[in-house]
Scaffold this motif. Structure first.
Motif, PDB file in Angstrom:
ATOM      1  N   PRO A 153      18.660 -38.317 -16.039  1.00 44.33           N
ATOM      2  CA  PRO A 153      17.898 -37.106 -15.732  1.00 44.33           C
ATOM      3  C   PRO A 153      16.447 -37.442 -15.371  1.00 44.33           C
ATOM      4  O   PRO A 153      15.857 -38.376 -15.919  1.00 44.33           O
ATOM      5  CB  PRO A 153      17.971 -36.306 -17.037  1.00 44.33           C
ATOM      6  CG  PRO A 153      19.204 -36.813 -17.728  1.00 44.33           C
ATOM      7  CD  PRO A 153      19.276 -38.269 -17.384  1.00 44.33           C
ATOM      8  N   ASP A 154      15.891 -36.661 -14.465  1.00 43.52           N
ATOM      9  CA  ASP A 154      14.493 -36.859 -14.095  1.00 43.52           C
ATOM     10  C   ASP A 154      13.557 -36.513 -15.237  1.00 43.52           C
ATOM     11  O   ASP A 154      12.470 -37.075 -15.350  1.00 43.52           O
ATOM     12  CB  ASP A 154      14.152 -35.997 -12.869  1.00 43.52           C
ATOM     13  CG  ASP A 154      14.877 -36.451 -11.613  1.00 43.52           C
ATOM     14  OD1 ASP A 154      15.196 -37.650 -11.518  1.00 43.52           O
ATOM     15  OD2 ASP A 154      15.130 -35.604 -10.734  1.00 43.52           O
ATOM     16  N   HIS A 155      13.979 -35.572 -16.078  1.00 40.45           N
ATOM     17  CA  HIS A 155      13.120 -35.145 -17.180  1.00 40.45           C
ATOM     18  C   HIS A 155      13.031 -36.255 -18.231  1.00 40.45           C
ATOM     19  O   HIS A 155      14.060 -36.687 -18.769  1.00 40.45           O
ATOM     20  CB  HIS A 155      13.656 -33.869 -17.815  1.00 40.45           C
ATOM     21  CG  HIS A 155      12.666 -33.148 -18.671  1.00 40.45           C
ATOM     22  ND1 HIS A 155      12.182 -33.668 -19.854  1.00 40.45           N
ATOM     23  CD2 HIS A 155      12.055 -31.947 -18.512  1.00 40.45           C
ATOM     24  CE1 HIS A 155      11.333 -32.821 -20.392  1.00 40.45           C
ATOM     25  NE2 HIS A 155      11.233 -31.770 -19.595  1.00 40.45           N
ATOM     26  N   PRO A 156      11.825 -36.721 -18.558  1.00 40.20           N
ATOM     27  CA  PRO A 156      11.700 -37.837 -19.503  1.00 40.20           C
ATOM     28  C   PRO A 156      12.077 -37.478 -20.927  1.00 40.20           C
ATOM     29  O   PRO A 156      12.309 -38.367 -21.755  1.00 40.20           O
ATOM     30  CB  PRO A 156      10.206 -38.196 -19.409  1.00 40.20           C
ATOM     31  CG  PRO A 156       9.542 -36.918 -18.980  1.00 40.20           C
ATOM     32  CD  PRO A 156      10.518 -36.246 -18.064  1.00 40.20           C
ATOM     33  N   GLY A 157      12.157 -36.167 -21.223  1.00 37.28           N
ATOM     34  CA  GLY A 157      12.475 -35.767 -22.585  1.00 37.28           C
ATOM     35  C   GLY A 157      13.948 -35.696 -22.899  1.00 37.28           C
ATOM     36  O   GLY A 157      14.324 -35.509 -24.058  1.00 37.28           O
ATOM     37  N   ILE A 158      14.801 -35.870 -21.893  1.00 40.88           N
ATOM     38  CA  ILE A 158      16.248 -35.766 -22.103  1.00 40.88           C
ATOM     39  C   ILE A 158      16.840 -37.158 -22.308  1.00 40.88           C
ATOM     40  O   ILE A 158      16.688 -38.032 -21.451  1.00 40.88           O
ATOM     41  CB  ILE A 158      16.940 -35.073 -20.920  1.00 40.88           C
ATOM     42  CG1 ILE A 158      16.393 -33.656 -20.736  1.00 40.88           C
ATOM     43  CG2 ILE A 158      18.457 -35.034 -21.129  1.00 40.88           C
ATOM     44  CD1 ILE A 158      16.911 -32.958 -19.491  1.00 40.88           C
ATOM     45  N   ARG A 159      17.511 -37.344 -23.431  1.00 44.57           N
ATOM     46  CA  ARG A 159      18.160 -38.628 -23.707  1.00 44.57           C
ATOM     47  C   ARG A 159      19.670 -38.468 -23.533  1.00 44.57           C
ATOM     48  O   ARG A 159      20.275 -37.558 -24.114  1.00 44.57           O
ATOM     49  CB  ARG A 159      17.836 -39.092 -25.123  1.00 44.57           C
ATOM     50  CG  ARG A 159      18.457 -40.432 -25.495  1.00 44.57           C
ATOM     51  CD  ARG A 159      17.672 -41.104 -26.626  1.00 44.57           C
ATOM     52  NE  ARG A 159      17.578 -40.275 -27.799  1.00 44.57           N
ATOM     53  CZ  ARG A 159      18.382 -40.375 -28.861  1.00 44.57           C
ATOM     54  NH1 ARG A 159      19.363 -41.280 -28.869  1.00 44.57           N
ATOM     55  NH2 ARG A 159      18.215 -39.584 -29.913  1.00 44.57           N
ATOM     56  N   VAL A 160      20.276 -39.338 -22.752  1.00 47.13           N
ATOM     57  CA  VAL A 160      21.719 -39.288 -22.506  1.00 47.13           C
ATOM     58  C   VAL A 160      22.448 -40.129 -23.553  1.00 47.13           C
ATOM     59  O   VAL A 160      22.115 -41.302 -23.755  1.00 47.13           O
ATOM     60  CB  VAL A 160      22.064 -39.778 -21.098  1.00 47.13           C
ATOM     61  CG1 VAL A 160      23.578 -39.804 -20.883  1.00 47.13           C
ATOM     62  CG2 VAL A 160      21.397 -38.889 -20.041  1.00 47.13           C
ATOM     63  N   ILE A 161      23.434 -39.530 -24.201  1.00 47.75           N
ATOM     64  CA  ILE A 161      24.257 -40.216 -25.195  1.00 47.75           C
ATOM     65  C   ILE A 161      25.659 -40.355 -24.612  1.00 47.75           C
ATOM     66  O   ILE A 161      26.352 -39.358 -24.390  1.00 47.75           O
ATOM     67  CB  ILE A 161      24.339 -39.421 -26.511  1.00 47.75           C
ATOM     68  CG1 ILE A 161      22.941 -39.104 -27.053  1.00 47.75           C
ATOM     69  CG2 ILE A 161      25.174 -40.184 -27.543  1.00 47.75           C
ATOM     70  CD1 ILE A 161      22.140 -40.310 -27.463  1.00 47.75           C
ATOM     71  N   VAL A 199      22.147 -30.262 -17.022  1.00 45.80           N
ATOM     72  CA  VAL A 199      20.802 -30.852 -17.033  1.00 45.80           C
ATOM     73  C   VAL A 199      19.765 -29.792 -16.687  1.00 45.80           C
ATOM     74  O   VAL A 199      18.695 -29.714 -17.312  1.00 45.80           O
ATOM     75  CB  VAL A 199      20.714 -32.050 -16.058  1.00 45.80           C
ATOM     76  CG1 VAL A 199      19.271 -32.516 -15.901  1.00 45.80           C
ATOM     77  CG2 VAL A 199      21.591 -33.199 -16.533  1.00 45.80           C
ATOM     78  N   ARG A 200      20.069 -28.948 -15.703  1.00 44.42           N
ATOM     79  CA  ARG A 200      19.134 -27.887 -15.328  1.00 44.42           C
ATOM     80  C   ARG A 200      18.879 -26.949 -16.502  1.00 44.42           C
ATOM     81  O   ARG A 200      17.735 -26.509 -16.735  1.00 44.42           O
ATOM     82  CB  ARG A 200      19.702 -27.096 -14.148  1.00 44.42           C
ATOM     83  CG  ARG A 200      18.738 -26.059 -13.578  1.00 44.42           C
ATOM     84  CD  ARG A 200      19.483 -24.908 -12.925  1.00 44.42           C
ATOM     85  NE  ARG A 200      20.313 -24.191 -13.881  1.00 44.42           N
ATOM     86  CZ  ARG A 200      19.850 -23.230 -14.689  1.00 44.42           C
ATOM     87  NH1 ARG A 200      18.574 -22.883 -14.648  1.00 44.42           N
ATOM     88  NH2 ARG A 200      20.650 -22.624 -15.530  1.00 44.42           N
ATOM     89  N   ALA A 201      19.929 -26.624 -17.274  1.00 49.68           N
ATOM     90  CA  ALA A 201      19.771 -25.750 -18.430  1.00 49.68           C
ATOM     91  C   ALA A 201      18.906 -26.416 -19.504  1.00 49.68           C
ATOM     92  O   ALA A 201      18.082 -25.753 -20.151  1.00 49.68           O
ATOM     93  CB  ALA A 201      21.134 -25.381 -19.003  1.00 49.68           C
ATOM     94  N   LEU A 202      19.080 -27.714 -19.693  1.00 51.90           N
ATOM     95  CA  LEU A 202      18.226 -28.449 -20.630  1.00 51.90           C
ATOM     96  C   LEU A 202      16.779 -28.422 -20.160  1.00 51.90           C
ATOM     97  O   LEU A 202      15.853 -28.191 -20.954  1.00 51.90           O
ATOM     98  CB  LEU A 202      18.712 -29.889 -20.769  1.00 51.90           C
ATOM     99  CG  LEU A 202      20.008 -30.110 -21.553  1.00 51.90           C
ATOM    100  CD1 LEU A 202      20.534 -31.529 -21.324  1.00 51.90           C
ATOM    101  CD2 LEU A 202      19.791 -29.871 -23.048  1.00 51.90           C
ATOM    102  N   GLU A 203      16.569 -28.657 -18.878  1.00 52.87           N
ATOM    103  CA  GLU A 203      15.209 -28.652 -18.329  1.00 52.87           C
ATOM    104  C   GLU A 203      14.558 -27.278 -18.463  1.00 52.87           C
ATOM    105  O   GLU A 203      13.370 -27.178 -18.793  1.00 52.87           O
ATOM    106  CB  GLU A 203      15.245 -29.083 -16.867  1.00 52.87           C
ATOM    107  CG  GLU A 203      15.616 -30.545 -16.668  1.00 52.87           C
ATOM    108  CD  GLU A 203      15.807 -30.913 -15.210  1.00 52.87           C
ATOM    109  OE1 GLU A 203      15.779 -32.116 -14.900  1.00 52.87           O
ATOM    110  OE2 GLU A 203      15.995 -29.992 -14.377  1.00 52.87           O
ATOM    111  N   ALA A 204      15.333 -26.221 -18.198  1.00 52.00           N
ATOM    112  CA  ALA A 204      14.797 -24.857 -18.322  1.00 52.00           C
ATOM    113  C   ALA A 204      14.386 -24.565 -19.760  1.00 52.00           C
ATOM    114  O   ALA A 204      13.368 -23.913 -20.010  1.00 52.00           O
ATOM    115  CB  ALA A 204      15.839 -23.850 -17.852  1.00 52.00           C
TER     116      ALA A 204
END
Length: 255
Positions: A49-57, A24-29
């Motif tokens: 994830p706290d980041h609103p742009g990350i969608r969990v599948i 998740v940190r790598a996605l956020e970075a």
């Protein structure tokens, strides 16, 4: 806040059942630097994830590196609607969006080059890679010889066949500007892959925070010596190197 690089034709993807917090940190970075068509975390872990742009599948557990290869070669494409997919892992992400080149999207596959090969089939690493959806679909073709690891299956085992289908794999020089791994310069590339590069890419303190959050610290085993030497020279070197050694002892006993 600096304007992010718009890449609407790219889906950012990570597939993992281990070290998910670091993933998740790598996605956020990456998302701090680029604005993509979609950002997906494919995992069996239950998290938001706290980041609103990350969608969990939600997916079935990925139980081995070979299972990861099989999933990326055969199932990941079902979740990609854009023309290209940027695949990342917990130990790599976008570093400098100003180093993006439009020519990256002119190729069907690009990842850090492999210096161990001198036959021209030397691109490249899948841990931080950009691949076209049409190439991903070809990886499910009956004529494609699926193998592990998946990047070798694309970049070497099936490269000639893929090129015969019209696919364009990036030349080495372009790949080295796209990403650093065993070759390239982490200070002069769009992104990187490799846990041994993390202290240099994100700083020793940030790396140590990532490391402490890993649920599978055995994943650094292959590059343990390099990481140990870098840690030895940093702040709190003795304490941290002792912890690294102890963690590897424990992971080997559990493995």
């Amino acid at each position: 806040m600096a304007r992010r690089l718009p890449l609407p034709q790219v889906t950012l993807c990570a597939v993992s059942s281990v070290n998910v917090k670091a993933t998740v940190r790598a996605l956020e970075a990456s998302l701090a630097q680029i604005d993509v068509g979609a950002a997906l975390l494919l995992t069996d872990s239950r998290l938001e994830p706290d980041h609103p742009g990350i969608r969990v599948i939600p997916i079935a557990p990925i139980t081995s590196a070979r299972a990861y290869s099989e999933f990326v070669l055969t199932q990941l494409v079902d979740h990609v609607e854009t023309s290209h997919c940027l695949v990342i892992q917990w130990d790599g992400h976008v570093l400098d969006a100003t180093r993006w080149e439009p020519d990256f999207l002119a190729h069907d596959y690009i990842g850090a080059s492999w210096p161990q090969y001198s036959d021209g089939h030397d691109v490249g690493n899948g841990g931080f890679s950009l691949r076209s959806r049409r190439l991903m679909l070809l990886c499910r073709d009956a004529a494609f010889r699926r193998d592990h690891p998946e990047d070798v299956a694309i970049g070497r085992t099936n490269r000639q066949w893929l090129e015969g289908q019209g696919m364009q794999l990036a030349p080495r020089a372009l790949a080295d500007r796209f990403a650093a791994e065993r070759a390239g310069d982490v200070r002069a590339s769009f992104g990187y892959h490799g846990v041994w590069l993390m202290p240099q890419a994100i700083g020793m303190e940030a790396f140590w925070r990532v490391y402490r959050d890993l649920d599978d610290r055995g994943t650094i085993r292959h590059d343990f010596s390099s990481i140990l030497e870098q840690m030895r020279r940093g702040r709190g070197g003795l304490k941290r190197t002792s912890r690294l050694i102890w963690d590897q002892i424990i992971s080997r006993k559990q493995g």
